[in-house]
Each structure stands twice: as C-alpha cells, then as structure tokens.
Design a protein around this motif. Structure first.
Motif, PDB file in Angstrom:
ATOM      1  N   ASN A 187       0.805  -1.220   0.000  1.00  0.00           N
ATOM      2  CA  ASN A 187       0.000   0.000   0.000  1.00  0.00           C
ATOM      3  C   ASN A 187       0.839   1.270   0.000  1.00  0.00           C
ATOM      4  N   PHE A 188       2.159   1.156   0.204  1.00  0.00           N
ATOM      5  CA  PHE A 188       3.044   2.309   0.072  1.00  0.00           C
ATOM      6  C   PHE A 188       3.480   2.416  -1.386  1.00  0.00           C
ATOM      7  N   ASP A 189       2.513   2.685  -2.275  1.00  0.00           N
ATOM      8  CA  ASP A 189       2.799   2.598  -3.698  1.00  0.00           C
ATOM      9  C   ASP A 189       3.813   3.621  -4.171  1.00  0.00           C
ATOM     10  N   VAL A 190       3.920   4.773  -3.481  1.00  0.00           N
ATOM     11  CA  VAL A 190       4.900   5.768  -3.880  1.00  0.00           C
ATOM     12  C   VAL A 190       6.316   5.203  -3.756  1.00  0.00           C
ATOM     13  N   LEU A 191       6.608   4.494  -2.672  1.00  0.00           N
ATOM     14  CA  LEU A 191       7.948   3.939  -2.482  1.00  0.00           C
ATOM     15  C   LEU A 191       8.171   2.701  -3.336  1.00  0.00           C
ATOM     16  N   GLU A 192       7.123   1.907  -3.551  1.00  0.00           N
ATOM     17  CA  GLU A 192       7.254   0.766  -4.455  1.00  0.00           C
ATOM     18  C   GLU A 192       7.689   1.233  -5.838  1.00  0.00           C
ATOM     19  N   ASP A 193       7.005   2.249  -6.348  1.00  0.00           N
ATOM     20  CA  ASP A 193       7.328   2.744  -7.687  1.00  0.00           C
ATOM     21  C   ASP A 193       8.723   3.352  -7.723  1.00  0.00           C
ATOM     22  N   TYR A 194       9.105   4.029  -6.645  1.00  0.00           N
ATOM     23  CA  TYR A 194      10.452   4.607  -6.577  1.00  0.00           C
ATOM     24  C   TYR A 194      11.511   3.510  -6.723  1.00  0.00           C
ATOM     25  N   TYR A 195      11.378   2.425  -5.951  1.00  0.00           N
ATOM     26  CA  TYR A 195      12.376   1.354  -6.014  1.00  0.00           C
ATOM     27  C   TYR A 195      12.396   0.685  -7.386  1.00  0.00           C
ATOM     28  N   ARG A 196      11.227   0.509  -7.979  1.00  0.00           N
ATOM     29  CA  ARG A 196      11.186  -0.133  -9.300  1.00  0.00           C
ATOM     30  C   ARG A 196      11.826   0.759 -10.357  1.00  0.00           C
ATOM     31  N   ARG A 197      11.615   2.069 -10.263  1.00  0.00           N
ATOM     32  CA  ARG A 197      12.290   2.991 -11.193  1.00  0.00           C
ATOM     33  C   ARG A 197      13.800   3.011 -10.967  1.00  0.00           C
ATOM     34  N   GLU A 198      14.210   2.896  -9.706  1.00  0.00           N
ATOM     35  CA  GLU A 198      15.645   2.860  -9.419  1.00  0.00           C
ATOM     36  C   GLU A 198      16.316   1.662 -10.086  1.00  0.00           C
ATOM     37  N   GLN A 199      15.590   0.548 -10.200  1.00  0.00           N
ATOM     38  CA  GLN A 199      16.166  -0.594 -10.913  1.00  0.00           C
ATOM     39  C   GLN A 199      16.339  -0.288 -12.400  1.00  0.00           C
ATOM     40  N   LEU A 200      15.355   0.387 -12.997  1.00  0.00           N
ATOM     41  CA  LEU A 200      15.483   0.749 -14.412  1.00  0.00           C
ATOM     42  C   LEU A 200      16.625   1.735 -14.635  1.00  0.00           C
TER      43      LEU A 200
END
Length: 574
Positions: free
Chosen positions: A26-39
């Motif tokens: 439910n902390f979607d802001v941080l989930e998306d941040y980490y996934r973008r950091e991988q890209l």
C-alpha cells in the motif's frame, strides 16, 4: 496434527541469520520509486519486483525502507528519529510512518488497488499508525488501519425500466450470471461504514534470506503495475501464514524468490441490493451464500537465470475451499502442490466438474525483462481459471478460460543535474471470455460455481481490480525526480463484458469507462504527499441503453454519466 507437521517441515527449511522490515504494497509511492531505481541501474537486476510486500533493508542494503535516499530533512529540531535501540542494535523499536489518505467520489464507486478502502460514493478516509519491533530473529509490525466511508447510495443496477417484464428479466440474468457466483456487494451496509482492521501487521521469524510468519499484510503477485491476475491490493489483507524470501537466493544456476501462504478468507456479510426480487412463481432469484469461512493456499516461484541478467520467469497458483469441505489429508493444506490435470468433463455435471471437487483454483505463468542500460522493462502474465482435460485439450484449446496482462515502461533521461526522467508506460489486461470459453461454458474470472463467494475477501477482489469479464488499456506518462513524480494516466475500461455478451447481447450496450487523471507524489522534509484528480465518462453505465427497435445501429441512446474522484494523502515519516 497434519497441520503441525506442515509447519515443522517448513521450519526445517530455514537457515540461520536474521533481520527483516517489510514495506507494504500500500506504500505505492515507495514501491514505484524502487522499481524505477532498478530501471536506472541503481538496484540490481536479480531482484524481480513481482512479489510484495518488499523488504528493502534486506534486499537493497538500506538503513530505512521509508527513507531510501538517506538524507531526509526532518521538520522537528530534536534528535529523536522515531527509533530506539539497545544492546548494540539487537533490540530495535521504530515508529512507522503515519498514513492518512482521503478520497471523494461524485457519482459511483471507483475502487482499484486502494487496499482497505471500500467501493463507495462520497467521502472516504483511511488512517494508519504503527510501530516496528525487532529482537534477534523475531520481528513484530503493528500497523492497523481505520476506514471511514460515507457509503452513500448511488444509481446501481437498474431497478425499473419502461418495460417491467424486461426489468425482471435483466435482474434474473444479473443474479444468474454474476451475483450468485461472487461476493461483491454494491453497498457495504446501510449508512456510514466504519472499521478498524489489522492492516499491515505481522509477526515474523527471520533467518537470512527467509522469513516465516503470521501476517495480515496485503500482497501483490505478478509483474503488472496497474493489474495482476491472481493477487493485488484492491481489497484489505487477510490473515495468513507466510514462508517467503526477503531477497533473492543465489545459486549456481541463478537466483530464486518465492512465497508460500496459507490463510483464511471471509465473506462481506452483505447481500446484494434488491435481493428479494422474485420470478412469476414466487421464487427469489438470489441464492444466499454460505456463512462458512474459506481456506486459501497460494504459491509464487520466481527464477532469474544466471546467463540472462534481468530476465525473470515465474509461476503463480492459488486455491480456495470452504472450511467445511476440507478433508484431513496433508495435501488438503497444500493443494497448490497437487496435480493440475483435470478429469474428463461429465456432460451431466457440466464443465466445472473436476477431480478437485469443491476447490476454486487459478494459476498463471509470467515473465519480466529489465534492461537498465536502456531504462526499459517489459512484462506479461498468462493465466487460466480451469485446468486442461488432458494433453490433447492443451494443444487444441490453449486459450480456454484464459486471461492475460501485458505491459512495458521506458524512462527517458533528461539532461540536467537532477537526473530527471520522463516515464512512458502502457498496460493491457484481458479478463473477458473468448469464443471457446463462451461455447464451453467457462466461468468468468473470479466468479465460481463451487465457491459461491468467488475470488474475494470481505466483499472485494483478491485479483485484478477491474473485476470479472472486464478488459482495460492504460497509458501512463510521468515526470520523475527521485521520489517526486507527477503524471497523467489515460484508461479505457470495459466492465464485465462476459455478462454483456451472455445476458444483454446488444452491440450498443457495452459499459465502457474512459478516464483521464492527474496524479503525483511530492516529498517535503519528512512528509510525502500524494494526490489524484480523475474524471470518468461512463458510456452505457450499468449496460443501460434506451433501445430503438427501428434502428439497430442507433448508438445515441446510451445512459452516459460523468464521475469525478479526488484523492489527497500524506505520509509522515519519523
């Protein structure tokens, strides 16, 4: 006794070191941040991002999962950062972020991937405090959630029409095709809805790469970002035992991740609106559902081949059954390890008859491929709601009872000192039946003839939030700088096309939503704000259309409505 043996075997599989702090889906802001950091190449490609909750401290070597950049500017002047530790850090107590989300919806519910919030018209709010405690191998997260929703009445499935007989026929079809096979109430009781639940709480024993525990956390399985076929956070979490990896397990052939869960699902306790409508003979169309709880078992396995960095291949399988239908055999607690082969269909018992008796099962395979050098990811998931009869059936009708999800994302770097980027993404989800599924009488995804609550928990879907028989196409464009992100989303959403094709059968009456939204996240000191402004044009809302028999191609009579949803939330990090 059998279940104790099951737990004992799991414990024997564990290794010997500890530490774990989860980051809820439910902390979607941080989930998306980490996934973008991988890209962007800042997180290794061996991590899959297909199973949530995340464990950033263990997986990425961070000190604080909620402060990934490590230099949060606090709003207060004292030195207390919400953490207390003694015995050289062996004992740790930490205040978790305070979360307060608010939402207003003008005409009818819009509810996808919003956790414990319910489908509701009007104002709704979610508040969640919490703390994290760890000592040696033991960790406890207490993070309850309080939800208030106005739960206002709204224009739902048509109650009357100019032709009363047609209204009765439509209601009969709605119960026979949908409401009798899934627990999705249109209203969650009379008046305002108020509830505390366990939220994202858990108690775990952590051993190096493995965590064993009892949890109520939301889960997400699969590579999708907007939708996933078998597990999402569209509804509230459910109580479950979990055995999961907290970071990839590296071997000589590659890296593995996974999760095995066993839990308990509950009904909503709310009957459909207008449940007492009867046919000409005084028989009610609605068939009441069992009060019995359900046992859930699910597994996800992910493999990253050593020879193909960035490629992730996996499978997901789930099973649910009413508790009263369970046997005593060991396999009753772990049906996800049983054979997938189904018996030949019995013409007298229909397509749903199989050798699993009263189990409702889903399974899927997926892939995710990441190219950090190009800042690109592609992904896809293919699932089935019914096993094949035999090998021949697998070849001849591969597409029977299938669903799929496809997507990609590309980050385009901007030439500035902040490493800003523009994200462009697309995702397509197809749950509606194809021709073979209609001819063979396959069930709609998430509806069930054997578990009449369908694939739900407390009245909300476990799988994709668009729901049974639906399809969607979503485009996202965003500007990103670290945690900050502002974007546009455009979506076409076809509601329950299975019901339309089987019960309404008029090419003019598809219920289709076309939406546009402005959304974003912005961090300031130790706060993160999130917002969303969405407008929705619903064409033929609830498949309602003023039929003109004189002109079969007149499409101007649709019941078109406008809907608005606004969201504003804040996360306060200590």
């Amino acid at each position: 006794m059998k279940f104790k043996n099951y737990l004992f075997i799991i414990i024997l599989l564990l290794s010997v070191q500890a530490f774990s702090q989860s980051l809820s889906t439910n902390f979607d802001v941080l989930e998306d941040y980490y996934r973008r950091e991988q890209l962007l190449g800042n997180i290794g490609t061996e991590y899959s991002f297909v199973s949530y909750p995340l464990f950033p401290v263990d997986a990425f070597g961070l000190d604080d999962a909620f402060n990934p950049e490590g230099h949060m500017d606090r709003m207060h002047n004292n030195n207390f950062d919400g953490t207390y530790s003694i015995d050289n850090g062996k004992f740790v107590f930490k205040l978790l972020p305070l979360v307060w989300n608010n939402q207003y919806t003008s005409h009818h519910p819009e509810s996808i991937n919003d956790g414990s919030m319910i489908p509701s018209k009007g104002y709704q709010t979610l508040f969640s405090p919490g703390f994290f405690f760890e000592y040696d191998h033991l960790s406890i997260t207490f993070q309850p959630e309080y939800i208030y929703a106005a739960n206002s009445e709204y224009e739902a499935f048509p109650l009357t029409r100019d032709d009363p007989e047609m209204a009765r026929i439509r209601w009969a079809r709605y119960f026979q095709h949908t409401l009798n096979y899934i627990d999705q109430p249109e209203l969650f009781g009379d008046g305002a809805y108020r509830k505390w639940n366990w939220g994202q709480s858990s108690i775990r024993l952590n051993f190096n790469t493995i965590s064993l525990g009892l949890s109520n956390e939301n889960m997400w399985w699969g590579p999708g970002m907007r939708n996933s076929l078998i597990m999402t956070n569209t509804g509230e979490g459910f109580v479950h035992f979990t055995l999961n990896t907290v970071k990839p397990i590296n071997t000589f052939i590659g890296a593995f991740e996974g999760q095995l869960v066993s839990g308990w699902l509950q009904g909503s306790g709310y009957a459909p609106y207008n449940k007492n409508i009867e046919d000409h003979y005084g028989h009610e169309f609605y068939v009441p559902k069992s009060d019995d709880g359900r046992y859930f078992n699910g597994i996800l396995l992910n493999y990253n081949p050593k020879w193909i960095p960035g490629l992730h291949l996996g499978l997901i399988r789930s099973s649910q059954i009413y508790l009263k239908e369970m046997g005593d055999a060991f396999i009753e607690y772990l049906p996800v390890f049983s054979s997938l082969k189904e018996k030949k269909a019995n013409p007298e018992e229909g397509e749903n008859h199989n050798n699993y008796d009263d189990r409702d099962q889903y399974y899927s395979v997926y892939m995710r491929y990441v190219w950090p050098e190009s800042h690109v990811e592609i992904y896809g998931e293919y699932g089935r709601s019914s096993p094949y009869w035999d090998k021949r059936d697998r070849i001849i009708q591969l597409e029977f009872s299938n669903a799929y999800n496809l997507g990609f994302r590309k980050l385009i770097m901007l030439n500035n000192k902040h490493n800003d980027n523009i994200g462009v993404g697309f995702e397509l989800t197809q749950l509606a039946k194809n021709t073979n599924s209609i001819i063979r009488g396959a069930r709609s995804w998430y509806a069930s003839a054997v578990v009449k609550h369908g694939y739900t928990h407390r009245g909300q879907l476990l799988g994709s939030g668009i729901g049974p028989g639906s399809n969607s196409q979503t485009i996202n464009i965003s500007w990103n700088r670290k945690i900050k992100s502002i974007g546009l989303q455009f979506e076409r959403y076809v509601h329950n096309n299975d019901f339309h094709l089987e019960a309404i059968r008029d090419v003019r009456q598809h219920w289709v939503d076309v939406s546009a939204s402005l959304n974003g996240y912005w961090d300031y000191k130790n706060m993160i704000f999130n917002f969303k402004l969405m407008t929705v044009s619903s064409k033929n809302y609830y498949w309602e259309f003023d039929i003109n028999p004189a002109d079969n191609w007149d499409t101007s009579g649709g019941n078109d409505v406008f809907n608005f949803q606004g969201q504003l939330g804040v996360m306060y990090r200590f």
